[in-house]
Design a protein around this motif. Structure first.
Motif, PDB file in Angstrom:
ATOM      1  N   UNK A   1       0.775  -1.192  -0.135  1.00 39.30           N
ATOM      2  CA  UNK A   1       0.133   0.266  -0.121  1.00 39.30           C
ATOM      3  C   UNK A   1       0.648   1.338   0.096  1.00 39.30           C
ATOM      4  N   UNK A   2       1.985   1.263   0.924  1.00 37.69           N
ATOM      5  CA  UNK A   2       2.847   2.390   0.609  1.00 37.69           C
ATOM      6  C   UNK A   2       3.444   2.648  -0.443  1.00 37.69           C
ATOM      7  N   UNK A   3       3.894   1.499  -1.095  1.00 41.18           N
ATOM      8  CA  UNK A   3       4.664   1.733  -2.461  1.00 41.18           C
ATOM      9  C   UNK A   3       3.549   2.375  -3.462  1.00 41.18           C
ATOM     10  N   UNK A   4       2.206   1.988  -3.740  1.00 37.24           N
ATOM     11  CA  UNK A   4       1.473   1.954  -4.486  1.00 37.24           C
ATOM     12  C   UNK A   4       0.577   3.256  -4.013  1.00 37.24           C
ATOM     13  N   UNK A   5       0.516   3.765  -2.740  1.00 38.41           N
ATOM     14  CA  UNK A   5      -0.053   5.033  -2.559  1.00 38.41           C
ATOM     15  C   UNK A   5       0.390   6.328  -3.117  1.00 38.41           C
ATOM     16  N   UNK A   6      -0.339   7.140  -3.850  1.00 40.22           N
ATOM     17  CA  UNK A   6       0.034   8.438  -4.382  1.00 40.22           C
ATOM     18  C   UNK A   6      -0.766   9.590  -3.840  1.00 40.22           C
ATOM     19  N   UNK A   7      -0.184  10.553  -3.387  1.00 34.90           N
ATOM     20  CA  UNK A   7      -1.042  11.795  -2.917  1.00 34.90           C
ATOM     21  C   UNK A   7      -1.280  11.852  -1.460  1.00 34.90           C
ATOM     22  N   UNK A   8      -2.073  11.132  -0.715  1.00 34.34           N
ATOM     23  CA  UNK A   8      -2.364  11.181   0.483  1.00 34.34           C
ATOM     24  C   UNK A   8      -1.291  10.966   1.583  1.00 34.34           C
ATOM     25  N   UNK A   9      -0.344  11.882   2.155  1.00 34.25           N
ATOM     26  CA  UNK A   9       0.590  11.760   2.544  1.00 34.25           C
ATOM     27  C   UNK A   9       0.189  11.256   4.096  1.00 34.25           C
ATOM     28  N   UNK A  10      -0.676  11.552   4.687  1.00 32.36           N
ATOM     29  CA  UNK A  10      -1.069  11.204   5.977  1.00 32.36           C
ATOM     30  C   UNK A  10      -1.148   9.351   6.025  1.00 32.36           C
ATOM     31  N   UNK A  11      -1.988   9.000   4.942  1.00 25.96           N
ATOM     32  CA  UNK A  11      -2.126   7.452   4.738  1.00 25.96           C
ATOM     33  C   UNK A  11      -1.001   6.619   4.644  1.00 25.96           C
ATOM     34  N   UNK A  12       0.052   7.757   3.739  1.00 25.80           N
ATOM     35  CA  UNK A  12       1.262   6.787   3.652  1.00 25.80           C
ATOM     36  C   UNK A  12       2.157   6.555   4.966  1.00 25.80           C
ATOM     37  N   UNK A  13       2.021   7.774   5.603  1.00 26.67           N
ATOM     38  CA  UNK A  13       2.820   7.647   6.814  1.00 26.67           C
ATOM     39  C   UNK A  13       2.094   6.387   7.861  1.00 26.67           C
ATOM     40  N   UNK A  14       0.763   6.362   7.913  1.00 19.49           N
ATOM     41  CA  UNK A  14       0.235   5.472   8.454  1.00 19.49           C
ATOM     42  C   UNK A  14       0.434   3.954   7.996  1.00 19.49           C
ATOM     43  N   UNK A  15       0.689   3.794   6.807  1.00 20.43           N
ATOM     44  CA  UNK A  15       0.818   2.426   6.134  1.00 20.43           C
ATOM     45  C   UNK A  15       2.382   2.274   6.567  1.00 20.43           C
ATOM     46  N   UNK A  16       3.146   3.363   6.321  1.00 14.06           N
ATOM     47  CA  UNK A  16       4.415   2.972   6.764  1.00 14.06           C
ATOM     48  C   UNK A  16       4.848   2.619   8.165  1.00 14.06           C
ATOM     49  N   UNK A  17       4.229   3.266   9.112  1.00  9.10           N
ATOM     50  CA  UNK A  17       4.387   2.859  10.647  1.00  9.10           C
ATOM     51  C   UNK A  17       3.568   1.380  10.748  1.00  9.10           C
ATOM     52  N   UNK A  18       2.627   1.080  10.016  1.00  8.23           N
ATOM     53  CA  UNK A  18       1.858  -0.085  10.177  1.00  8.23           C
ATOM     54  C   UNK A  18       2.881  -1.200   9.812  1.00  8.23           C
ATOM     55  N   UNK A  19       3.350  -0.991   8.575  1.00  5.13           N
ATOM     56  CA  UNK A  19       4.315  -2.032   8.077  1.00  5.13           C
ATOM     57  C   UNK A  19       5.587  -2.425   8.946  1.00  5.13           C
ATOM     58  N   UNK A  20       6.175  -0.991   9.446  1.00  5.31           N
ATOM     59  CA  UNK A  20       7.193  -1.471  10.328  1.00  5.31           C
ATOM     60  C   UNK A  20       6.947  -2.251  11.658  1.00  5.31           C
ATOM     61  N   UNK A  21       5.550  -1.978  12.073  1.00  2.00           N
ATOM     62  CA  UNK A  21       5.128  -2.562  13.428  1.00  2.00           C
ATOM     63  C   UNK A  21       5.227  -3.856  13.095  1.00  2.00           C
TER      64      UNK A  21
END
Length: 1183
Positions: free
Chosen positions: A991-1011
């Motif tokens: 999701x993080x790789x494919x997500x474009x535009x919504x920076x807040x959502x990207x950050x959320x996906x990134x933190x969830x992935x790391x977790x």
């Protein structure tokens, strides 16, 4: 008051005790009247002096209740005992026989025995033993031999008598004087009862007893009795409850009645005797009872007469004797004598102590030598002789060649043995110590009888023998003395002791003493024992009996259930043979009249129990095939024997089931149901206990068929067990087939080869058992058994549901190309689901939440199989998108699992079932999420929705992953939890790789992935057996860090990201250490084949990703550190050198080197990096 015209049975023992003193010694005597059959006594008439007794009174020889047989038959032979008089008493007082009483006899016989040393007359008595009781009867040789010339019964005894004892035997005639004295006594008694006012009654202040208005109805056997004896009544003899009645008029019509006016339990010193007496007793004088005697004044009383009078009064407890003296029939005077004074009369003085010694010696002699139950012993003393001999007539009879020489005592003895056994049997339910005695009695009874002549007694005895073994009760562990195995069947003593005693008692018996009419002494060899001189009987304790009678004979008890049942069946078979032999064959019956219609039996199908007839194979009505008469003894006996056999076979079947011998178990339950079928054919009505037992049989049959279905691999062995049959079983079947075709239960008891059919039969058996238990006769009796059958019903329905579910799964697996669902598969699903539903209802009916949960769990599994069958296939490319049908069935499965959890409520109720349901629920959520993720239905749903559903399902699966409980499934739960975290991390990574535009959502996906990557790595590390999964997760995490770095511009940020990625990469050393360890183990165990634990192809694939990624990271970090603008510190220089060194070694590594070597190199390089970078060491250092 004993005024009833019929024999009165006293219901309360009235004890009359008296002590007779003789010098300084005291004789203990106590009399208890058990029966009386006479009205209250009247005073005797005091005859006037000069009354001529030769003239008959007006009432002479008329029936009179005051005299009974003493008057009317005094001129006949009634003064003699009948040959079977003791048996009549024994039958009536069966409670006393075998244990409480030493002797049962006519009072006349007791007197003869106690007068042996004083009398020169002959003695001839038959002696029989039953337990510790001896029955004594007069054996009138003269009368018997007269009869033998007509019947041939006693010819062998006559020959023996003439050969050994009296070679010149001839019948002795009674003298005229004898008949004259009898007539005088008879007339005297009739005068004394004041029959026609010929004499005035003596009145001594006592009221005359009023004659009962029904006196004329008295039979001739009645006589007056002292009113003190009629104060109470003895408890009536119990009827033989639940035991076969064997006596009909035919078999019992031998005159074996108790003909005595009164029966007395007389205790003389320590000897207990049941005595029959006909002595007339009158009221009058200072005492309520007197005996009346007539004496010739010219003849003094001799010692024999004195003993007679004394013993008569003692036995009847009469305190006074009235003697009337006459001269040539003319009354002279009366004289009153107290009973205790009789031994001191002039000319008849005798010692009561000597009489006591004689009694004890005679009893000891007889008890020591009459040891065999059922044998007829003959106690004989010739006239004028001093020698008394005891013969065993049964043994002598057996030596006779022809069968007609049968002992006439045989039947009465056998009947008595049977009656005593029957009586003991009533009490044996509470007290098992009697079982050995009962068995001995019955076996001896059967030995005496011929099957063709007395089938009823033989059949009844064998049935009772079978009843001794309570098959439905657990055998007591501590059977104790009473149930110890061993012991003789026909004797109550140890044989060795018997032999020793006989030697002691017969020692010096062949002395030179001889007696009149006796042949040479060597003929004593035929005698069992000999008293060489009657004088010995007067010596105190000359014949002391050391003969110990066991309180109970040994009862052979086997701990082996099968052995006990086989013993029962052997008795049942003998009983059936006796019954079958007595039933006329069909050819003996008259032909049916063709003009008479044959009535057909109509059966109302709505009647009780008819519900079970609907089952087809459970009940078939049939008619008597043997032409037995309903209600006859044969009919009753067959019912009992068939039912007992059915029970025995049931127990055998149950035992075989416990031993896992299911073929044998099925054979036995088949025989049990065949016995039951024959029972139904013979019985008009089925009692509740019979129906209850039948439901148990059907339930066991269901168990066996289920076990056979589950153990199909051993079918050949089971078939061999099933086909075997003993000769005994065949003979019992032959008897069954006389009454029934025995085919009613053939469907239930056949050994089928098809597991599906066996399951079907099993379920039908349980259903029939259930129908019986809820039928009208049983519905209030069987709550425990009903719950057991419902549990079995639920179980068999579960088994059938599982069977059809597995069939459906097999069909699915066999399909080469997965097309749409076939009709056959759907049919299997329907059957399986139907059985699961029924099973759940059964378990719910008895509140069995655990099994309800198991069936809900199985239904959930069925739903998953349905889901798998609905997966979409798209040509050669494999399966297509996740279909709505799959989602529907997976969600149904989840519902059933949740219901199962709800039914259990908590893990404490049943931890194993709870854990199983928990696992299945977690698995279903995981499968659903995996399929949604891998085969996302993008054509139907938005990506965000799919991701949301996957996350939701994964989190629910994770919720049911029990990581805390220490169990066998704990590693599986850890692996699943790690996999869930890995998959979620991968999804958020994507999701993080494919997500474009919504920076807040990207950050959320990134933190969830790391977790999730972090949690996955942590769990895989703890597993120690998933190196590939750990390596893949770390490589993905590195890739995630690389992707993050790609979007960064400043070199400082990039360097930081690269350093972080290298730190993640160093953690792969744990995975490589595990891979290295497994590769080494594989090399050492190469002889055992390839290792199952490690997927080498997967390892190579992952190394193919690892090397370039590691190389790229090292190159990038070296470049950045080299081109860095700020001056590097010493630490940075050292670090750069390490990176270069590691990179150099990585580049120079031999690409074709063995895998083990390459892995070793990676571990070494990663270890080197870890030491320099100072990253956390959570693994194990390589030594």
């Amino acid at each position: 008051h004993c005024g009833d015209p019929k024999r009165v049975q006293l219901t309360e023992e009235h004890q009359c005790e008296s002590s007779i003193c003789s010098g300084s010694s005291e004789i203990k005597s106590r009399a208890v009247v058990k029966y009386c059959a006479a009205p209250p006594p009247t005073s005797y008439a005091l005859l006037q002096e000069k009354t001529d007794l030769k003239l008959p009174p007006a009432n002479w020889l008329r029936e009179n209740p005051q005299l009974g047989s003493a008057g009317t038959t005094i001129l006949g032979s009634s003064s003699k005992s009948k040959p079977f008089s003791s048996f009549g008493m024994a039958y009536e007082f069966i409670d006393c026989i075998g244990d409480d009483v030493d002797v049962v006899s006519d009072s006349e016989n007791i007197k003869k025995l106690l007068k042996i040393p004083y009398s020169k007359s002959h003695l001839s008595m038959a002696v029989h033993r039953v337990g510790r009781t001896l029955l004594l009867d007069e054996l009138d040789i003269q009368e018997l031999f007269m009869r033998s010339s007509q019947t041939g019964d006693w010819t062998w005894l006559k020959e023996f008598y003439q050969r050994l004892i009296d070679q010149k035997w001839q019948r002795k005639k009674k003298s005229k004087e004898h008949w004259y004295q009898k007539a005088i006594l008879s007339k005297f008694l009739y005068y004394s009862i004041n029959g026609d006012g010929a004499a005035e009654p003596q009145s001594d202040g006592l009221n005359e007893g009023e004659e009962d208005s029904g006196a004329d109805e008295f039979s001739s056997s009645c006589v007056t009795v002292d009113s003190s004896f009629a104060l109470g009544q003895v408890t009536s003899v119990p009827k033989e409850q639940n035991l076969p009645t064997i006596f009909n008029e035919g078999e019992n019509g031998q005159g074996l009645r108790n003909d005595f006016v009164r029966n007395i339990m007389w205790t003389f010193e320590d000897i207990h005797m049941l005595v029959g007496s006909n002595m007339p007793i009158f009221g009058g004088g200072r005492y309520p009872a007197v005996s009346l005697r007539l004496r010739d004044n010219n003849k003094p009383i001799n010692i024999l007469t004195g003993i007679d009078y004394w013993l008569d009064n003692l036995m009847c407890n009469v305190p006074e004797l009235v003697m009337c003296f006459h001269v040539n029939g003319i009354v002279q005077k009366y004289e009153m004598i107290k009973t205790e004074d009789i031994p001191h009369l002039e000319n008849s003085t005798f010692s009561t102590r000597v009489v006591k010694d004689i009694a004890q010696n005679v009893l000891s002699f007889l008890k020591s030598n009459c040891t065999k139950e059922g044998h007829t012993y003959w106690l004989f003393k010739a006239s004028g002789s001093d020698i008394v001999k005891l013969y065993d007539l049964t043994t002598l009879c057996e030596e006779a060649e022809e069968e007609k020489y049968q002992n006439p005592f045989t039947l009465p003895v056998a009947v008595l043995l049977y009656k005593v056994a029957s009586n003991l049997m009533l009490n044996a339910r509470q007290n098992r110590k009697h079982y050995g005695t009962i068995r001995t009695l019955l076996l001896n009874c059967v030995k005496l009888l011929h099957q063709d002549r007395h089938p009823q007694i033989i059949a009844s005895a064998h049935y009772m023998l079978s009843e001794l073994f309570q098959l439905d009760e657990p055998l007591e562990e501590d059977g104790g003395e009473s149930l110890r195995a061993g012991g003789s069947e026909d004797s109550y003593s140890d044989e060795d002791r018997e032999e020793e005693e006989e030697e002691d008692l017969t020692e010096d018996s062949d002395d030179d003493g001889s007696y009149s009419n006796c042949s040479s002494p060597q003929d004593d060899s035929k005698a069992v024992a000999v008293i060489r001189s009657v004088g010995e009987l007067s010596v105190p304790e000359k014949y002391r009996s050391t003969h110990q009678i066991r309180p109970s004979c040994a009862f052979p008890v086997s701990q082996d259930k099968e052995e006990r049942c086989r013993l029962v069946l052997s008795y049942v078979l003998k009983g059936l043979k006796a019954v079958d032999g007595s039933i006329k064959k069909e050819s003996d019956l008259p032909a049916a009249d063709p003009n008479t219609p044959i009535p057909l039996k109509y059966e109302d199908r709505s009647a009780t129990g008819a519900c079970a007839t609907e089952k087809g194979f459970l009940f078939l009505s049939s008619c008597f095939l043997s032409r037995m008469i309903p209600g006859s003894w044969q009919h009753h006996m067959k019912l009992k024997l068939f039912f007992k056999a059915s029970k025995a076979y049931y127990v055998l079947s149950d035992a075989a089931t416990n031993l896992l011998k299911y073929g044998r178990a099925l054979r036995y339950i088949k025989l049990s149901l065949q016995c039951y079928d024959a029972y139904c054919s013979v019985s008009g009505t089925l009692h509740p206990h019979v129906l209850l037992f039948h439901s148990q049989c059907l339930s066991l049959c269901g168990d066996i068929q289920l076990m056979l279905a589950q153990n199909a691999n051993n079918r050949a062995a089971y078939l061999e067990e099933y086909s075997y049959q003993t000769k005994e079983d065949q003979e019992i079947l032959h008897s069954l087939h006389r009454e029934s075709s025995c085919q009613a239960f053939s469907m239930a008891t056949d050994l089928a080869m098809d597991p599906e059919y066996q399951l079907f039969v099993s379920s039908k058996c349980y259903e029939a058992a259930y129908e019986l238990l809820v039928s009208e006769p049983l519905k209030d009796l069987t709550s425990d058994q009903l719950s057991q059958v419902l549990k079995r019903l639920g179980n068999i329905r579960n088994e059938m549901g599982v069977y059809y579910m597995n069939q459906a799964a097999a069909m699915q697996a066999e399909k080469e190309v997965k097309k749409s669902v076939s009709a056959a598969e759907q049919e299997m699903w329907k059957k399986s689901f139907g059985f699961f539903e029924k099973g759940m209802k059964d378990f719910e009916a008895i509140g069995d939440s655990t099994n309800t949960a198991l069936l809900l769990c199985n239904t959930g599994r069925l739903m998953r199989i349905c889901a798998q069958a609905h997966c979409n296939l798209s040509g050669d490319e494999g399966r297509g998108e996740f279909s709505p049908e799959e989602a529907l069935y997976y969600n149904k499965a989840i519902d059933y699992y949740l219901q199962a959890m709800k039914a259990l409520a908590s893990r404490e109720k049943h931890s194993a079932v709870w854990d199983s349901v928990n696992w299945e629920l977690s698995t279903t959520y995981f499968t659903l999420a995996t399929l949604l993720q891998d085969y996302a239905p993008v054509s139907r749903k938005a990506q965000e929705q799919i991701e949301r559903e996957v996350t939701e399902a994964m989190m629910k699966s994770l919720k049911y992953c029990d990581l805390q409980t220490d169990s066998a499934r704990q590693p599986l739960y850890q692996y699943r939890a790690a996999t869930i975290h890995h998959r979620l991390a991968s999804m958020y990574h994507s999701c993080f790789r494919n997500q474009v535009g919504d920076e807040h959502l990207r950050k959320q996906h990134r933190s969830l992935a790391e977790l999730h990557y972090s949690k996955a790595v942590s769990l895989f590390l703890s597993l120690k057996d998933a190196p590939c999964e750990l390596l893949r997760t770390l490589l993905e995490r590195v890739a995630f860090a690389e992707f993050t770095m790609a979007g960064q511009n400043s070199s400082t940020a990039k360097l930081k990201s690269l350093t972080g990625a290298i730190e993640i990469m160093t953690e792969t050393r744990h995975a490589f250490q595990l891979i290295h360890k497994e590769l080494q183990e594989e090399q050492t165990e190469v002889t055992n084949g390839p290792m199952a634990g490690l997927n080498l192809q997967e390892v190579m694939k992952l190394i193919g990703v690892f090397e370039p990624s590691f190389s790229f990271l090292l190159l990038q970090v070296i470049k950045l550190m080299t081109t860095a603008k700020r001056k590097p510190s010493n630490k940075d220089d050292e670090l750069l050198k390490t990176y270069k060194n590691v990179y150099s070694k990585l580049l120079r590594a031999e690409k074709n080197a063995p895998l083990v070597s390459r892995v070793e190199l990676y571990v070494e390089l990663l270890q080197q990096l870890m030491q320099r970078t100072g990253s956390d060491d959570t693994g194990t250092r390589k030594p």
